[in-house]
Scaffold this active site. Sequence first.
Site, PDB file in Angstrom:
ATOM      1  N   ASN A 155     -19.097 -21.597   0.713  1.00 57.48           N
ATOM      2  CA  ASN A 155     -20.331 -21.089   0.389  1.00 57.48           C
ATOM      3  C   ASN A 155     -21.248 -22.065  -0.615  1.00 57.48           C
ATOM      4  O   ASN A 155     -20.697 -23.147  -1.041  1.00 57.48           O
ATOM      5  CB  ASN A 155     -20.030 -19.726  -0.253  1.00 57.48           C
ATOM      6  CG  ASN A 155     -21.389 -18.933  -0.214  1.00 57.48           C
ATOM      7  OD1 ASN A 155     -22.095 -18.756   0.563  1.00 57.48           O
ATOM      8  ND2 ASN A 155     -21.657 -18.459  -1.722  1.00 57.48           N
ATOM      9  N   LYS A 156     -22.371 -21.625  -0.927  1.00 58.32           N
ATOM     10  CA  LYS A 156     -23.187 -22.636  -1.722  1.00 58.32           C
ATOM     11  C   LYS A 156     -22.548 -23.062  -2.997  1.00 58.32           C
ATOM     12  O   LYS A 156     -21.796 -22.326  -3.665  1.00 58.32           O
ATOM     13  CB  LYS A 156     -24.496 -21.771  -2.085  1.00 58.32           C
ATOM     14  CG  LYS A 156     -25.434 -22.453  -2.899  1.00 58.32           C
ATOM     15  CD  LYS A 156     -25.845 -23.755  -2.265  1.00 58.32           C
ATOM     16  CE  LYS A 156     -26.376 -23.280  -0.676  1.00 58.32           C
ATOM     17  NZ  LYS A 156     -26.378 -24.535  -0.118  1.00 58.32           N
TER      18      LYS A 156
ATOM     19  N   ARG B  10     -33.032 -21.435   6.638  1.00 59.43           N
ATOM     20  CA  ARG B  10     -31.746 -21.731   5.771  1.00 59.43           C
ATOM     21  C   ARG B  10     -31.116 -20.353   5.769  1.00 59.43           C
ATOM     22  O   ARG B  10     -31.559 -19.376   6.174  1.00 59.43           O
ATOM     23  CB  ARG B  10     -31.905 -22.426   4.621  1.00 59.43           C
ATOM     24  CG  ARG B  10     -32.925 -22.187   3.536  1.00 59.43           C
ATOM     25  CD  ARG B  10     -32.982 -20.886   2.758  1.00 59.43           C
ATOM     26  NE  ARG B  10     -31.579 -20.489   2.366  1.00 59.43           N
ATOM     27  CZ  ARG B  10     -31.346 -18.972   2.342  1.00 59.43           C
ATOM     28  NH1 ARG B  10     -32.230 -18.186   2.653  1.00 59.43           N
ATOM     29  NH2 ARG B  10     -30.282 -18.920   1.698  1.00 59.43           N
ATOM     30  N   GLY B  11     -29.690 -20.487   5.415  1.00 61.55           N
ATOM     31  CA  GLY B  11     -28.861 -19.260   5.563  1.00 61.55           C
ATOM     32  C   GLY B  11     -28.025 -19.071   6.687  1.00 61.55           C
ATOM     33  O   GLY B  11     -28.880 -19.308   7.646  1.00 61.55           O
TER      34      GLY B  11
ATOM     35  N   ASP C 114     -20.763 -19.431   4.343  1.00 64.18           N
ATOM     36  CA  ASP C 114     -21.126 -20.207   5.702  1.00 64.18           C
ATOM     37  C   ASP C 114     -19.970 -20.613   6.599  1.00 64.18           C
ATOM     38  O   ASP C 114     -20.144 -20.883   7.840  1.00 64.18           O
ATOM     39  CB  ASP C 114     -21.854 -21.711   5.066  1.00 64.18           C
ATOM     40  CG  ASP C 114     -22.900 -21.165   4.187  1.00 64.18           C
ATOM     41  OD1 ASP C 114     -22.743 -20.743   2.747  1.00 64.18           O
ATOM     42  OD2 ASP C 114     -23.940 -21.349   4.829  1.00 64.18           O
TER      43      ASP C 114
ATOM     44  N   ARG D 144     -27.011 -29.251  10.656  1.00 62.41           N
ATOM     45  CA  ARG D 144     -26.169 -28.957   9.239  1.00 62.41           C
ATOM     46  C   ARG D 144     -24.675 -28.686   9.693  1.00 62.41           C
ATOM     47  O   ARG D 144     -24.570 -27.927  10.705  1.00 62.41           O
ATOM     48  CB  ARG D 144     -26.825 -27.614   8.477  1.00 62.41           C
ATOM     49  CG  ARG D 144     -28.178 -27.894   8.074  1.00 62.41           C
ATOM     50  CD  ARG D 144     -28.712 -26.789   7.002  1.00 62.41           C
ATOM     51  NE  ARG D 144     -28.285 -27.065   5.757  1.00 62.41           N
ATOM     52  CZ  ARG D 144     -28.279 -26.226   4.766  1.00 62.41           C
ATOM     53  NH1 ARG D 144     -28.930 -24.983   5.046  1.00 62.41           N
ATOM     54  NH2 ARG D 144     -27.721 -26.300   3.623  1.00 62.41           N
TER      55      ARG D 144
END
EC number: 5.3.1.23
Length: 349
Positions: free
Chosen positions: A249-250, A49-50, A239, A92
């Site tokens: 972003n998260k 992930r990332g 992201d 994703r």
Amino acid sequence: MSSYRTLQWDDRTNTLVLLDQRFLPHRIQFVTCGDEQQTAEAIRNMTIRGAPAIGAAAAFGLALAAFRCTSSNPQEIRERIENAARQLASARPTAVNLQWALTRVLNKLATAEGNPEDLRKLILEEAIQIAEEDVQINKKIGLNALQILPEEINFIHHCNTGALATVDYGTALGIIRTAHEHGRKVFVFVDETRPRLQGAKLTAWELQQLGIPFKVIVDGASGFVMKRFRIDAVVVGCDRVAANGDTANKIGTYNLALAAKAHGVPFYVACPTSTIDLRITSGDQIPIEEREAEEITHLEGTPICPQGTAVFNPAFDVTPAELITAIITENGVCYPPFIHSLSGVVHPA
Ligand SMILES: CSC[C@H]1O[C@H](OP(=O)(O)O)[C@H](O)[C@@H]1O
């Protein structure tokens, strides 16, 4: 063998070996991907992930598709790779690095000629190039940030943006690492980052290994930490950045940006220019991934909510550009108005 922190290409078996991030920090184990489908599943279930890391993994996923296609007909290999790109892109939706990396490989393939072996070699070489460049890009982001950071810096950081979120070195955590390695006095308050706890599990693990002092906090404590302590900067990864600077972003990043604004704390976004999507004008156009309820209702497999509890589990949120002090890239630091500064770093003169 091309080996990096999060992934490596095994050229004896022509397979992709991923460090399985779902079990860190307590278990070091690996997942071997033999084809594009296994790679897409590893991206979707967050084995890897990332944003930059999944982009590189997807590029290697195309190389896997090429090596698994045994046809001697170049056109059949091209068709397999194009189908693989669609499959990998759907793993994703938010991180634009996935589409960026796939498009870069497909563009390379479009102008290539040669027999199937030549095509397989070309795709693998492009995936390796993407991986190698990512590490150098991250180091440049860190160096560019040094020019705007004080000698002593107390950070708040969200999620994980280190070597584990990239091919190596990291973006926002790469900035923290670079400051530390250049003698700055650094301390980090690490948002645990519910629900997948990338901060508590991954960022804490990376900072421990780097010898950088930190304390983990619950996400909801960041405002109180800004009130109680001197916080010099919030630094986060991203992201997808829209042309006006709105940044996905998260989940929890938007709340953190609001608290930073209220306390007058600079809010920095770190990203490679591959995360900037000039095709979209604002954050309203960024697709936000929603993930399974169990990420919220369970903790390490143990239910924490009453059975049948309904949830809303967006994996990302969008921070409006007006809450962002600067966006730090490998090609320079962007300040508002981002509509002008971002195109300058994406298409440097
Ligand atoms: C180097 S930026 C990484 C970026 O990706 C994370 O999301 P996830 O762990 O779901 O892949 C988070 O948004 C980070 O900021």
